[in-house]
Scaffold this active site. Sequence first.
Site: not given
Length: 126
Positions: A32, A73, A80
């Site tokens: 990411e 995170e 997600e």
Amino acid sequence: MTKPAVTKETGFRHFVAAASYSWAGFLRVFREAAFRQELGFFAVALIALFLVGADATEFVVTTLLFLGLFSMEAMNTAVEEVIDRISPEISIVGKHAKDLGSFAVTCMIAACCLYLGFVVVRHLFF
């Protein structure tokens, strides 16, 4: 009786298995861009603390805050992934879940910034 699909390890084998899962999670979140940027922010924060002469406690608190940020995170990425898996179409519930994860990350970034700003200002001006 049927055999379970996954066997639970115990003792030291459990520790090794958990460590491998954590490493896999780190490798996943490292893909990411946001996580890599947060790692860069952490490096800059440590350099700033060193330059202003921060003490060990300030380094520890900063590290703990950033570990919290990295955790948020990772959890945001997990949310997600799950939302994209179970609801590939755009849905308001999925959007809310992703927005809430993003807000959690933003709160931790704010906490890191506020503490870093406090320490830097305190060392430079007081």
